[in-house]
Scaffold this active site. Structure first.
Site, PDB file in Angstrom:
ATOM      1  N   PHE A 132       0.853  -1.191   0.000  1.00  0.00           N
ATOM      2  CA  PHE A 132       0.000   0.000   0.000  1.00  0.00           C
ATOM      3  C   PHE A 132       0.893   1.247   0.000  1.00  0.00           C
ATOM      4  O   PHE A 132       1.884   1.289   0.724  1.00  0.00           O
ATOM      5  CB  PHE A 132      -0.895  -0.033   1.241  1.00  0.00           C
ATOM      6  CG  PHE A 132      -1.994   0.988   1.233  1.00  0.00           C
ATOM      7  CD1 PHE A 132      -3.159   0.762   0.522  1.00  0.00           C
ATOM      8  CD2 PHE A 132      -1.861   2.174   1.937  1.00  0.00           C
ATOM      9  CE1 PHE A 132      -4.183   1.704   0.518  1.00  0.00           C
ATOM     10  CE2 PHE A 132      -2.874   3.125   1.932  1.00  0.00           C
ATOM     11  CZ  PHE A 132      -4.033   2.883   1.224  1.00  0.00           C
ATOM     12  N   ASP A 201       0.984  -5.056   8.292  1.00  0.00           N
ATOM     13  CA  ASP A 201      -0.153  -4.139   8.176  1.00  0.00           C
ATOM     14  C   ASP A 201      -1.405  -4.995   7.975  1.00  0.00           C
ATOM     15  O   ASP A 201      -1.510  -5.739   6.986  1.00  0.00           O
ATOM     16  CB  ASP A 201       0.081  -3.185   6.998  1.00  0.00           C
ATOM     17  CG  ASP A 201      -0.981  -2.090   6.917  1.00  0.00           C
ATOM     18  OD1 ASP A 201      -2.120  -2.328   7.367  1.00  0.00           O
ATOM     19  OD2 ASP A 201      -0.671  -1.011   6.371  1.00  0.00           O
ATOM     20  N   TYR A 226     -11.413   1.859  10.130  1.00  0.00           N
ATOM     21  CA  TYR A 226     -12.626   2.266   9.408  1.00  0.00           C
ATOM     22  C   TYR A 226     -13.018   1.328   8.268  1.00  0.00           C
ATOM     23  O   TYR A 226     -13.990   1.576   7.586  1.00  0.00           O
ATOM     24  CB  TYR A 226     -12.463   3.690   8.862  1.00  0.00           C
ATOM     25  CG  TYR A 226     -11.182   3.927   8.081  1.00  0.00           C
ATOM     26  CD1 TYR A 226     -11.075   3.537   6.759  1.00  0.00           C
ATOM     27  CD2 TYR A 226     -10.081   4.519   8.684  1.00  0.00           C
ATOM     28  CE1 TYR A 226      -9.902   3.735   6.049  1.00  0.00           C
ATOM     29  CE2 TYR A 226      -8.902   4.726   7.979  1.00  0.00           C
ATOM     30  CZ  TYR A 226      -8.821   4.328   6.663  1.00  0.00           C
ATOM     31  OH  TYR A 226      -7.662   4.517   5.982  1.00  0.00           O
ATOM     32  N   LYS A 227     -12.249   0.251   8.079  1.00  0.00           N
ATOM     33  CA  LYS A 227     -12.606  -0.703   7.014  1.00  0.00           C
ATOM     34  C   LYS A 227     -13.484  -1.804   7.606  1.00  0.00           C
ATOM     35  O   LYS A 227     -14.622  -1.525   7.989  1.00  0.00           O
ATOM     36  CB  LYS A 227     -11.327  -1.221   6.357  1.00  0.00           C
ATOM     37  CG  LYS A 227     -10.623  -0.109   5.562  1.00  0.00           C
ATOM     38  CD  LYS A 227      -9.245  -0.495   5.056  1.00  0.00           C
ATOM     39  CE  LYS A 227      -8.629   0.705   4.330  1.00  0.00           C
ATOM     40  NZ  LYS A 227      -7.177   0.589   4.189  1.00  0.00           N
ATOM     41  N   ARG A 375     -12.764  -3.583  -7.678  1.00  0.00           N
ATOM     42  CA  ARG A 375     -12.674  -4.274  -6.380  1.00  0.00           C
ATOM     43  C   ARG A 375     -14.056  -4.412  -5.753  1.00  0.00           C
ATOM     44  O   ARG A 375     -14.826  -3.452  -5.706  1.00  0.00           O
ATOM     45  CB  ARG A 375     -11.815  -3.486  -5.387  1.00  0.00           C
ATOM     46  CG  ARG A 375     -10.400  -3.257  -5.763  1.00  0.00           C
ATOM     47  CD  ARG A 375      -9.605  -2.785  -4.536  1.00  0.00           C
ATOM     48  NE  ARG A 375     -10.260  -1.708  -3.788  1.00  0.00           N
ATOM     49  CZ  ARG A 375      -9.831  -1.241  -2.618  1.00  0.00           C
ATOM     50  NH1 ARG A 375      -8.761  -1.770  -2.044  1.00  0.00           N
ATOM     51  NH2 ARG A 375     -10.458  -0.254  -2.021  1.00  0.00           N
TER      52      ARG A 375
HETATM   53  C1  PLP Z   1      -6.370   1.647   4.310  1.00  0.00           C
HETATM   54  C2  PLP Z   1      -4.952   1.336   4.544  1.00  0.00           C
HETATM   55  C3  PLP Z   1      -4.158   2.171   5.302  1.00  0.00           C
HETATM   56  C4  PLP Z   1      -4.748   3.432   5.854  1.00  0.00           C
HETATM   57  O1  PLP Z   1      -3.837   4.274   6.450  1.00  0.00           O
HETATM   58  P1  PLP Z   1      -4.360   5.498   7.321  1.00  0.00           P
HETATM   59  O2  PLP Z   1      -3.115   6.208   7.644  1.00  0.00           O
HETATM   60  O3  PLP Z   1      -5.041   4.911   8.528  1.00  0.00           O
HETATM   61  O4  PLP Z   1      -5.303   6.299   6.481  1.00  0.00           O
HETATM   62  C5  PLP Z   1      -2.848   1.801   5.549  1.00  0.00           C
HETATM   63  N1  PLP Z   1      -2.352   0.656   5.048  1.00  0.00           N
HETATM   64  C6  PLP Z   1      -3.100  -0.174   4.296  1.00  0.00           C
HETATM   65  C7  PLP Z   1      -2.529  -1.444   3.801  1.00  0.00           C
HETATM   66  C8  PLP Z   1      -4.419   0.150   4.018  1.00  0.00           C
HETATM   67  O5  PLP Z   1      -5.149  -0.654   3.267  1.00  0.00           O
END
Ligand code: PLP
Length: 416
Positions: A132, A201, A226-227, A375
């Site tokens: 990511f 992560d 939030y997911k 997705r």
């Molecule tokens: C959604 C997501 C994030 C989000 O990071 P924030 O700093 O909390 O906005 C980080 N890493 C991955 C792999 C994600 O999918």
């Protein structure tokens, strides 16, 4: 994991799967307009109905009348630790190993920095190119700051990239583009084999698949709220530090609430014990209250049952996608082996963006990731098997009717 599905899967057999789904009742815990097939819970989870009343109560009663005494009487100060312990239970960690704090990005920064400071003889962070973006950006920022190197390699070369210079292996367990899931146990062992630590992560894992951090001897982890945890917009993230590392690793943001006794207002920093020492400033109490509701529902459902349902939902969706969409130019990008994927299905199509937009107008909300990935997140707590069936039918209908060719689906607009 083996998945039993009827050979001649049809909409009725999907309805039968829903009828005997042990998690079916959880759907009613979330706000739902009754019309939309919402397949974007991997980006922003649905609103738990109980979060509405909890937020109202926190605002009116705790903030409104208890005011400053809320820090102790309403448990505000302890909430990052208390909800952290709930998250710990969900991800196979122990009490006192997880703190709710900040964003995933900030958690990544804090953990990476702490490792590179603790292991000055090792100067390399290993990660994968398809990680990511925030994970990659933070790693390169930490490397600039501390004068070390990020070794970014293709997934197939991760093990070869680990060596005696490696301080930390940083990976996202479930890939946000394809839904492919790493073998956490094997890669953690590979990192440990060269004396490196590992940071996972879990943003697309927690609340989607069963995770066993302690079982695999994982050192560090982060994830977002939030997911699949349904903590809402602005929900804080969490970080995990294995008990064995809590003396060695230090929080690089030495704020007052990580002090051993913040209310002495001492001029010298003396770090607090364990995961408490990872607190920095005042916690986002209302947002943590909402996240607590989402995490509580996940714990009620149970991570094992959630993971089993994710495997079945994705199987149904992928089977239908092969049957209905292969001939329409789609390619399933998500792995066929159930234990090698998360709770999402990604479909490649050269016209993916217009298709996702056209399908949204047919009541199926997914999203698009460049260059060509549609997705669909199948959040196990509120997605039904018939939703998988109907979504694939509507995707097929859009392409068969040519709706994706309408000009307004092809305009250049910012992708949310
Ligand atoms: C959604 C997501 C994030 C989000 O990071 P924030 O700093 O909390 O906005 C980080 N890493 C991955 C792999 C994600 O999918």
């Amino acid at each position: 994991m083996t998945i039993q599905l009827p050979d001649n899967l049809d909409r009725n057999s999907c309805a039968a799967l829903d009828a005997r789904d042990p998690l079916a009742a959880f759907r009613d815990r979330f706000l739902d307009d009754g019309a939309t097939i919402y397949l974007d819970g991997n980006s922003m989870g649905r609103l738990p109905k109980a979060a509405v009343s909890r937020l109202q109560e926190m605002a009116e009663h705790e903030w409104g009348t208890i005011l400053v005494r809320g820090w102790t009487e309403s448990g505000w100060m302890e909430s990052p630790l208390r909800v952290g312990d709930s998250v710990a239970e969900l991800i196979g960690a122990s009490p006192g190993e997880v703190l709710v704090a900040d964003t995933t990005s900030v958690g990544l920064f804090r953990l990476m920095t702490s490792v590179l400071r603790a292991r000055p003889q090792r100067r390399v962070i290993v990660t994968e190119r398809s990680n990511f973006p925030t994970d990659l950006y933070i790693a390169s920022g930490v490397a600039d700051l501390l004068g070390c190197e990020v070794r970014t390699v293709e997934r197939a070369h991760l093990r070869d990239a680990l060596d005696g210079d490696t301080a930390l292996l940083v990976l996202t367990e479930v890939d946000f583009r394809t839904g492919e899931r790493h073998d956490m146990g094997a890669l953690t062992a590979a990192a440990h084999g060269v004396g490196a630590l590992v940071l996972w992560d879990l943003s697309h894992s927690a609340g989607a698949v069963e995770i066993q951090l302690n079982h695999h001897g994982v050192d560090l982890a982060v994830g977002c709220g939030y997911k699949y945890l349904n903590g809402g917009p602005g929900s804080p993230a969490y970080l995990y530090v294995a008990t064995a590392l809590q003396d060695e690793l230090r929080n690089p943001i030495q704020g007052w609430l990580g002090h051993d006794n913040p209310f002495l207002f001492d001029a010298e920093y003396r770090r607090g014990p364990g995961i408490r020492g990872w607190m920095s400033g005042s916690p986002p109490v209302l947002a943590i209250g909402a996240l607590a509701v989402g995490v509580g529902i996940q714990l009620e459902a149970g991570a094992h049952a959630v993971g089993e349902k994710a495997a079945m939902l994705t199987e149904v969706f992928m089977r239908r996608a092969h049957a209905r969409l292969d001939a329409l130019g789609f390619e399933v990008a998500t792995p066929g082996a159930p234990d090698r994927r998360g709770a999402q299905v990604s479909l490649r199509h050269p016209d993916g963006l217009a298709i996702v937009r056209a399908v949204a107008d047919q009541g199926v909300i997914g999203d698009f990731r460049p260059p060509d990935l549609c997705r669909f997140g199948l959040a196990p707590l509120y997605t039904r098997f018939v939703d998988c069936w109907d979504a694939v039918e509507r995707i097929a209908a859009v392409v068969e009717s040519g709706a994706n060719r309408l000009p307004h689906y092809r305009e250049e607009v910012a992708i949310p």
